[in-house]
Design a protein around this motif. Structure first.
Motif, mmCIF file in Angstrom:
data_model
loop_
_atom_site.group_PDB
_atom_site.id
_atom_site.type_symbol
_atom_site.label_atom_id
_atom_site.label_comp_id
_atom_site.label_asym_id
_atom_site.label_seq_id
_atom_site.Cartn_x
_atom_site.Cartn_y
_atom_site.Cartn_z
ATOM 1 N N THR A 134 18.614 6.890 18.700
ATOM 2 C CA THR A 134 17.585 6.052 18.612
ATOM 3 C C THR A 134 18.544 4.957 18.884
ATOM 4 O O THR A 134 19.617 4.677 18.635
ATOM 5 C CB THR A 134 16.942 5.764 17.345
ATOM 6 O OG1 THR A 134 17.858 5.818 16.201
ATOM 7 C CG2 THR A 134 16.007 6.994 17.258
ATOM 8 N N ALA A 143 13.445 5.964 21.337
ATOM 9 C CA ALA A 143 14.071 7.102 20.707
ATOM 10 C C ALA A 143 13.996 8.433 21.924
ATOM 11 O O ALA A 143 13.040 8.242 22.732
ATOM 12 C CB ALA A 143 13.135 7.637 19.518
ATOM 13 N N GLY A 350 9.870 3.891 13.680
ATOM 14 C CA GLY A 350 11.099 4.283 13.330
ATOM 15 C C GLY A 350 11.362 5.198 12.020
ATOM 16 O O GLY A 350 10.349 5.044 11.178
ATOM 17 N N ASN A 368 10.214 13.009 20.845
ATOM 18 C CA ASN A 368 11.265 12.072 20.609
ATOM 19 C C ASN A 368 11.294 11.939 19.161
ATOM 20 O O ASN A 368 11.912 10.768 18.630
ATOM 21 C CB ASN A 368 11.031 10.761 21.420
ATOM 22 C CG ASN A 368 9.918 9.878 20.882
ATOM 23 O OD1 ASN A 368 8.997 10.148 20.520
ATOM 24 N ND2 ASN A 368 9.878 8.766 21.683
ATOM 25 N N ALA A 370 9.081 10.037 17.398
ATOM 26 C CA ALA A 370 9.119 8.558 17.065
ATOM 27 C C ALA A 370 7.718 8.072 17.564
ATOM 28 O O ALA A 370 7.107 7.200 16.953
ATOM 29 C CB ALA A 370 10.142 7.707 17.538
#
Length: 813
Positions: A134, A143, A350, A368, A370
């Motif tokens: 990230t 990310a 996040g 990912n 995220a």
């Protein structure tokens, strides 16, 4: 493989069952959805896929369309009352003709449909956090995860649809890109989602037709040495719609018939929207609105950009309690000043935030770990619940769904990658996490979740979603697309006009930009930070550019200032009595003066599939002079604007320019025109030189126009009972419908609105204000109209009680 030779024809007469052509190279299917809309599909498989479309809505009434099949010696003809498709028996090359047999367009004689089998893979990820990288760049949190494996998902097709366009034919559409192309003939374009690319796979032709490609994969368009075609990366079938107009309003209505109508946006959203990167606290938001009110500067909305959340909890949909200690009280304060709040929300979250953890626990994050999976209905529902609980429940009015192309990967480095590099970089990153056949559709599904969530929560607030990406049909979810993080220079300003006009030609009616551009300064280490004004608002060169951008913005569907590097409030550009400040105020107030006109056209968008921001070809399709004009446009039926797109006073660094004529060339199409500022009447069919000093946006009104004008107000609904001025620009017969409703709920969907048809007779020199149709709660039963005629002294006051009233020119005092 191409379509081959027809070996069997199967035709039914139950509407969308259509015509099935079994060929030596696969199956083709033609179905008539309306007399002017045909759907064409092609596959090499034994049967068509039956895939569910994300862009096209269901139309069971299409089964009632009358059509017939006629077999000729060399070809088949599938015909309705408006459209005929001829299919060559030997090559399956299609030709499209209108009702009298005139050619619209055709494929090459060898055939124009090519399918190539391709394997579609999906990536398998390790969900552990230590496999995800990230970091935060200029475009927010990113990310990235490396896949541990790629698995074959299915087989699909690359598709290629070729045409032989005609010599005098102009093409438009494909969405909003950054190159400033107007007429797409002789051009190429890559259709994938990226910060400054909003993809809508639609072409519109001055020959009177449109093409809508039902594909969610990345695409390319070519009309160059490599051929004239549309290519797609990964589709279950070739699947597209041919839409006959012939006028552009009819074509865009056909597109919305297929993809859904655009709902009414709230009236306030057509007022001025003040934004910047960024207001950091509750106190600053309130103080900014207070300053607008104290200065008597109109304002309807202020925007809270990224980081409303706490600390580094990127994408968390709650207010930071230190900077926004009482969100409900903040909203009460803003609403008490008759201002709305738009809040930025992101699809990426996040780690560590409650929203992220909840998404992760439910398995709703993409690879990912995220970005939430907007293609899952339950994930969309959870995303809305989070937005509702953390923001909307406090009274937030509108959404700014930023970064809705969540996997772009080229916003870094000092050198902008070449177009082909950018294509590979961004599409490869998207295909890492999304189905390759759907990488262009993420924004659509994200918008769907916001719209359906808010509609389920309340019918009292209309959905407003400012979003950076687009897709065919996304407009049905209350979206406005903006052109991304552009840089402050004159070239960008000039290109943006054509970019926006092409976007609205795809059937999506609401587009805007960052007035003054997002990046004002230049950073050598970042290719996209390419503004020309390192001193920001202190630079007189930037102030001049900003004024010109503001003049353009006053005639866009959404009138919104935004950007980083330097402040954006009106008073940052001078004080009362100074040229820059006074000119900004002039156009700010003009926007509000035009509100009855603008909101009536918003009603026409929702009720008649109208388009407000119009390329000249909308109204002058057969005039070849307008085909490549990308710096003039129609704003509704009456106004033609010609923004100034070059410096006349100052260069960067406040360097004073000398010897520059304060005029610009404007092409006036055939007919008569009025100079808006002077009421001078000018014959069309010519190019003129017109006044274009800093105070003057060249602005013309088409002869044969009725323009309703409102009073000077501080917000859109300040004086609902005020006198409405009706200014008639004579020269030909014309009508205009004044539309009104409650302004910010969905009661209009149940018929609660009013329309007043106004008609000007040139022969009699009379204006008839027709009988009011419809009504709504809070409607002004008695209205006062002030009628004036351009070029004539005096006006006439009319008390209107809902019944028809006629005003003669002789009645003007």
């Amino acid at each position: 493989m191409k379509g081959g030779t027809i070996v069997k024809l199967i035709a039914t007469h139950s509407g969308t069952d259509g015509v099935r052509l079994e060929t030596t190279e696969g199956i083709m299917h033609i179905a008539m959805y309306t007399p002017g809309i045909a759907r064409i599909r092609y596959t090499l498989n034994a049967e068509l896929s039956g895939k569910e479309s994300l862009m096209v809505v269901n139309h069971p009434e299409a089964e009632s369309v009358e059509w017939k099949v006629t077999e000729q010696t060399s070809h088949l003809e599938i015909s309705t009352a408006l459209l005929t498709i001829q299919v060559d028996k030997e090559t399956c090359a299609f030709s499209y003709r209108d009702a009298v047999g005139a050619l619209l367009t055709r494929e090459p004689s060898r055939g124009g449909k090519t399918l190539e089998r391709t394997e579609v893979y999906h990536t398998v990820f390790d969900a552990s956090a230590d496999t995800v990288e990230t970091g935060q760049g200029a475009d927010g949190l990113r990310a990235r995860a490396e896949g541990v494996n790629r698995r074959l998902d299915r087989e699909a097709f690359h598709t290629k649809l070729e045409f032989e366009w005609q010599e005098d034919e102009a093409l438009y559409g494909l969405g909003s890109h950054e190159e400033g192309m107007m007429n797409l003939r002789g051009q190429q374009q890559y259709l994938y989602q990226q910060n400054m690319k909003a993809v809508v796979p639609v072409l519109v032709s001055t020959r009177g037709y449109g093409i809508l490609v039902d594909s969610g994969s990345y695409m390319t368009f070519h009309d160059d040495a490599f051929g004239s075609y549309l290519w797609s990366d990964a589709d279950e079938d070739m699947d597209y719609y041919f839409i006959y107009g012939p006028e552009f309003d009819q074509i865009t209505a056909g597109i919305r018939y297929l993809t859904g109508e655009a709902p009414m946006l709230p009236k306030w959203s057509f007022g001025y929207v003040q934004s910047k990167e960024r207001y950091i606290s509750q106190a600053e938001l309130i103080a900014t609105v207070q300053e607008y009110r104290e200065r008597s500067l109109p304002l309807d909305c202020i925007v809270l950009d990224w980081q409303s959340w706490t600390g580094n909890l990127w994408g968390q949909k709650t207010f930071d309690p230190e900077r926004f200690p009482d969100p409900s009280q903040m909203m009460d304060s803003l609403h008490a000043m008759n201002a709305k709040l738009m809040v930025s929300i992101w699809p990426i979250m996040g780690a560590g935030g409650a929203n992220h953890e909840e998404m992760k626990e439910r398995g709703f994050l993409l690879g990912n770990q995220a970005t939430y999976d907007a293609f899952q209905e339950e994930a969309r529902e959870l995303y809305w619940k989070q937005a509702n609980d953390g923001l909307f429940s406090h009274g937030v009015d509108a959404w700014w769904c930023d970064c809705t192309e969540p996997f772009e990967a080229d916003w870094k480095g000092a050198v902008k990658p070449e177009p082909e590099q950018r294509l590979l970089i961004n599409t490869s990153e998207s295909k890492r996490y999304l189905d390759p056949g759907l990488i262009n559709a993420y924004s659509m599904q994200h918008s769907k979740g916001i719209y359906e969530g808010q509609r389920a929560a309340t019918s009292e607030k209309r959905v407003v979603n400012l979003t950076r990406s687009a897709f065919a049909g996304q407009h049905r979810y209350g979206t406005i697309t903006w052109s991304g993080d552009i840089a402050a220079n004159w070239e960008t300003l000039r290109k943006q006009i054509a970019d926006g006009l092409n976007f609205c030609l795809t059937g999506s009616p609401y587009w805007t930009l960052d007035i003054g551009a997002f990046f004002v300064k230049k950073m050598k280490e970042q290719w996209f930070c390419n503004g020309d004004y390192d001193e920001g608002v202190a630079d007189l060169g930037y102030r001049e550019l900003y004024v010109r951008w503001f003049q353009l913005g006053a005639f866009l569907p959404m009138f919104r200032s935004h950007g980083t590097d330097t402040p954006r409030e009106v008073w940052q550009f001078g004080e009362e009595g100074e040229l820059m400040y006074d000119t900004l105020v002039k156009y700010l107030k003009l926007r509000y003066k035009l509100m009855p006109y603008i909101y009536s056209l918003a009603g026409a968008v929702a009720h008649r599939s109208y388009t407000l921001f119009r390329a000249l070809a909308f109204d002058y399709r057969e005039d070849v002079q307008v085909h490549s004009i990308g710096d003039q446009f129609m704003f509704g039926p009456a106004f033609m604007a010609a923004p100034v797109t070059e410096a006349m006073y100052y260069g960067p660094g406040s360097r004073e320019l000398e010897g520059i004529c304060k005029q610009r060339s404007v092409y006036l199409p055939a007919g008569e025109w009025y100079d808006y500022w002077s009421d001078e009447r000018i014959e069309g069919g010519q190019t003129i030189e017109t006044k274009a000093d800093l105070e003057t946006l060249p602005l013309f009104v088409r002869a044969g126009s009725i323009v309703p004008l409102g009073p000077e107000v501080q917000y859109t609904d300040e004086q609902p009972d005020a006198v409405i001025s009706l200014k008639v620009y004579g020269g030909k017969d014309v009508s205009f419908t004044l539309y009104e409703d409650e302004g910010d709920n969905y009661n209009y969907e149940h018929g609660y609105y009013s329309m007043i048809l106004m008609t000007w007779s040139e022969a009699d020199r009379t204006l008839t204000i027709g009988k009011r149709a419809g009504g709504y709660a809070g409607m002004q039963a008695v209205r006062a109209f002030a009628v004036e005629i351009a070029g004539q002294a005096g006006s006439c006051m009319v008390t209107y009680e809902g019944e028809a009233v006629t005003v003669r020119e002789a009645d003007l005092g």
